[in-house]
Design an enzyme around this catalytic site. Sequence first.
Site, PDB file in Angstrom:
ATOM      1  N   GLU A 174      11.734 -33.661  24.013  1.00  0.00           N
ATOM      2  CA  GLU A 174      10.305 -33.593  24.281  1.00  0.00           C
ATOM      3  C   GLU A 174       9.818 -34.959  24.750  1.00  0.00           C
ATOM      4  O   GLU A 174      10.193 -35.984  24.207  1.00  0.00           O
ATOM      5  CB  GLU A 174       9.569 -33.134  23.009  1.00  0.00           C
TER       6      GLU A 174
ATOM      7  N   ASP B 286       5.915 -26.872  32.235  1.00  0.00           N
ATOM      8  CA  ASP B 286       4.709 -27.200  33.006  1.00  0.00           C
ATOM      9  C   ASP B 286       4.872 -26.707  34.445  1.00  0.00           C
ATOM     10  O   ASP B 286       5.911 -26.933  35.058  1.00  0.00           O
ATOM     11  CB  ASP B 286       4.474 -28.710  32.992  1.00  0.00           C
TER      12      ASP B 286
HETATM   13  C1  LIG Z   1       3.865 -26.080  28.281  1.00  0.00           C
HETATM   14  S1  LIG Z   1       4.859 -26.931  27.116  1.00  0.00           S
HETATM   15  C2  LIG Z   1       5.926 -25.686  26.438  1.00  0.00           C
HETATM   16  C3  LIG Z   1       6.454 -26.082  25.110  1.00  0.00           C
HETATM   17  C4  LIG Z   1       7.413 -25.110  24.420  1.00  0.00           C
HETATM   18  N1  LIG Z   1       8.637 -24.927  25.182  1.00  0.00           N
HETATM   19  C5  LIG Z   1       6.724 -23.779  24.149  1.00  0.00           C
HETATM   20  O1  LIG Z   1       7.139 -22.784  24.756  1.00  0.00           O
HETATM   21  O2  LIG Z   1       5.797 -23.731  23.353  1.00  0.00           O
HETATM   22  C6  LIG Z   1       5.942 -27.907  28.098  1.00  0.00           C
HETATM   23  C7  LIG Z   1       6.490 -29.064  27.327  1.00  0.00           C
HETATM   24  O3  LIG Z   1       7.454 -29.756  28.088  1.00  0.00           O
HETATM   25  C8  LIG Z   1       7.307 -31.132  27.860  1.00  0.00           C
HETATM   26  N2  LIG Z   1       7.902 -31.851  28.991  1.00  0.00           N
HETATM   27  C9  LIG Z   1       7.439 -31.923  30.259  1.00  0.00           C
HETATM   28  N3  LIG Z   1       8.246 -32.671  31.013  1.00  0.00           N
HETATM   29  C10 LIG Z   1       9.256 -33.077  30.207  1.00  0.00           C
HETATM   30  C11 LIG Z   1      10.405 -33.898  30.416  1.00  0.00           C
HETATM   31  N4  LIG Z   1      10.648 -34.431  31.595  1.00  0.00           N
HETATM   32  N5  LIG Z   1      11.217 -34.137  29.368  1.00  0.00           N
HETATM   33  C12 LIG Z   1      10.965 -33.598  28.150  1.00  0.00           C
HETATM   34  N6  LIG Z   1       9.911 -32.824  27.910  1.00  0.00           N
HETATM   35  C13 LIG Z   1       9.057 -32.562  28.925  1.00  0.00           C
HETATM   36  C14 LIG Z   1       5.821 -31.332  27.729  1.00  0.00           C
HETATM   37  O4  LIG Z   1       5.500 -32.510  27.054  1.00  0.00           O
HETATM   38  C15 LIG Z   1       5.428 -30.087  26.970  1.00  0.00           C
HETATM   39  O5  LIG Z   1       5.449 -30.275  25.593  1.00  0.00           O
END
Ligand SMILES: C[S@@+](CC[C@H](N)C(=O)[O-])C[C@H]1O[C@@H](n2cnc3c(N)ncnc32)[C@H](O)[C@@H]1O
Lengths: 436, 249
Positions: free
Chosen positions: B91, B147
Amino acid sequence: MEDNNMEESEQKLEIEVAPALITVHPAQESVSVAVGSNLRVFNLKDGCGVKLIDENGGHKDSIRAIRYSKSGHLLVSAGDDKLVKIWGTNSWRCVHSVVSEKRVSALAISNDGMFVCFADKFGVVYVVDIGGDYDFENAAVAKKKAFPILSHYCSIITRLEFSPDGRYIVSADRDFKIRVTLFPKKPENGAHEIHSFCLGHTEFVSCLAFVSSKDYPNGFLVSGSGDSTVRLWDYASGSLLDTCDVGAEAGNLHSNGKQEDILSAVTDLCATSDGSLVAVAIQSLPGIMLLKCKLYSRTLSVAKVVHVAGETFIPTSLGASSSVPLLWMVMGASSSNIHDFESLARVRVVSGFTTTNDSESLVSEKLVLADKEVPGGEPLLQALQGKLTIGKEAFVMAAEAVQTSMRNLLIKKQYSAERREFRKRGRNDKKNQTID
Amino acid sequence: MLEHESISNLTHSKTTGLPRKRFYRARAHSNPLSDSHFPVPISPSQFDYTLHYPKINSSKKIEFADIGCGFGGLLISLSTLFPDKLMIGMELRDKVTEYVKERILALRVSNPGQYENVSVVRTNSMKYIPNYFEKGQLSKMFFLFPDPHFKEKNHRRRVISPHLLDEYAYVLRVGGIIYTITDVEELGVWMKSCLDGHPLFEAVSEDELEADPVVKLLSTATEEGQKVARNEGQTFRAVFRRTAPCVLD
Ligand SMILES: C[S@@+](CC[C@H](N)C(=O)[O-])C[C@H]1O[C@@H](n2cnc3c(N)ncnc32)[C@H](O)[C@@H]1O
């Protein structure tokens, strides 16, 4: 938006300065130097400077990479003007000019001369099918299309290199990563199969070279880094075989108690064709460090430092042919901030750049050639340096400019405490290394 | 990392001992391209398992990775479903990672012997996957509700892309499975087309999906999935298998 900011600040840093580059024809038929947007070639067969022919008037901005194909039939140059220029080495005509979307940071030509690969500022590697370099110069001047084949996620690629057997393309980046990827028969569809990552450097990787011999035809990979080490890798598995802390060695040489002042990022590497010696250029070390590379025991160790008498010569780039035992070095930089030295470059040559047979006496025979002993003599220096004699004062100032520029180029802004911690850990880790 | 406890009672529920999410709210979107500073293992062999899995035999390796794990709901479900497998969430957001750490620690305390196989790291998965996992180490990778990055020029920020799939193929063993799901149709189409176009992945058949207990969790186990379900939103799933490379290139 944040994105753009990052790009802009990166750009500023990059535009500021370009170190001079040197590359040598595989049979030493010619030598090429790039300073800023200036590409200079000296033809050693005819003993005269080359007039390059390009309908589009050559490069418009700093050149970042120059390379001959293995056969020597072509020379490729590329850089900040987003152009990859492919020159025939008979006519010295620019046969193709490939347009890149971004500025180009690295180049490689497949061993069979079929493909030119280049990397852009976003970490994407492209391939251009040039259909072989043999009858290249008679090919019609045409626009060639570049296909993206692989990417280092938003890191600048510093070097590209094909393995001795041509099966792999190796890419190194500004984040400490070295990636070894299978180079497919049809590269236009992408190079998806990562063979290994060589991980161990704790700073940007600045240069790569393969060391191979008759007994080890596939050889091993050596890399130089901003962490002031040169490392030897088994690139098939990605395992680290040996680490040579050239920064510490260079620091020891300046035993005037100012060790901390030595900026010891490795700037370039060049290996002899039998893989037994590796020449190392270090950010602020006057002269050149030679490492002995033993392929059978898979070790790297410092053989000696060759000093250049009479001038503060800090090479920015190294080159050698595959047949003549000479190491070519250039020192120089171009920058919008140092107009006076726009085109200044100094070329020096070291003799005896060949197999050592492990004999220390041979190692000590490395000599820096006097200007008149350099192949091509004064006409070559005139052509590649821009002028024959470089005034002492200008030289000192150029040396300073080079040091500043290398620092700007290589050292990334400020390190946070965290990052420093990370680097320190990396150093300690080296001590506990095991060979697998 | 998981050991050091600095969170006061304030941030934890008195009754359950679990961390309260509202104290760990963070910016909804992170820019994965901006340079951040967090420690990254120099290579997978230097990743410290004893910090993350103190009760587990150290020769075991992580097999599941939940990329962009958010608040960690999937990992918590997988942990008990696959008690023998080590798994990790990756994360980018600092506070969210802290929350997941605390959540795991609290669960370990309240369920002795359980949740020892799950952990989380703060990292940018788009840059550092090869620093954590060796070639062929993983058997499952999860990308749940990533995202969307709608704008064309931001597509390269998407966590599934043709080039990043090369790295995922590298850390996944042959036969390993990549699970993706989203409520954004455009992104769903994108992820599926990236996977379809990649020579080292093939779609998993509907029959196999039916039989795979993990598939049901994709839309139900994570916080984002539950939100979408509450709003009765549609989801778009793409599940692919890592294949052996074709010998002829
Ligand atoms: C919309 S959330 C979904 C979280 C979780 N998978 C769920 O379904 O509830 C997307 C997550 O990906 C993380 N994220 C985005 N880009 C990332 C990266 N390059 N490395 C690690 N995490 C990332 C964001 O911080 C966010 O918490």
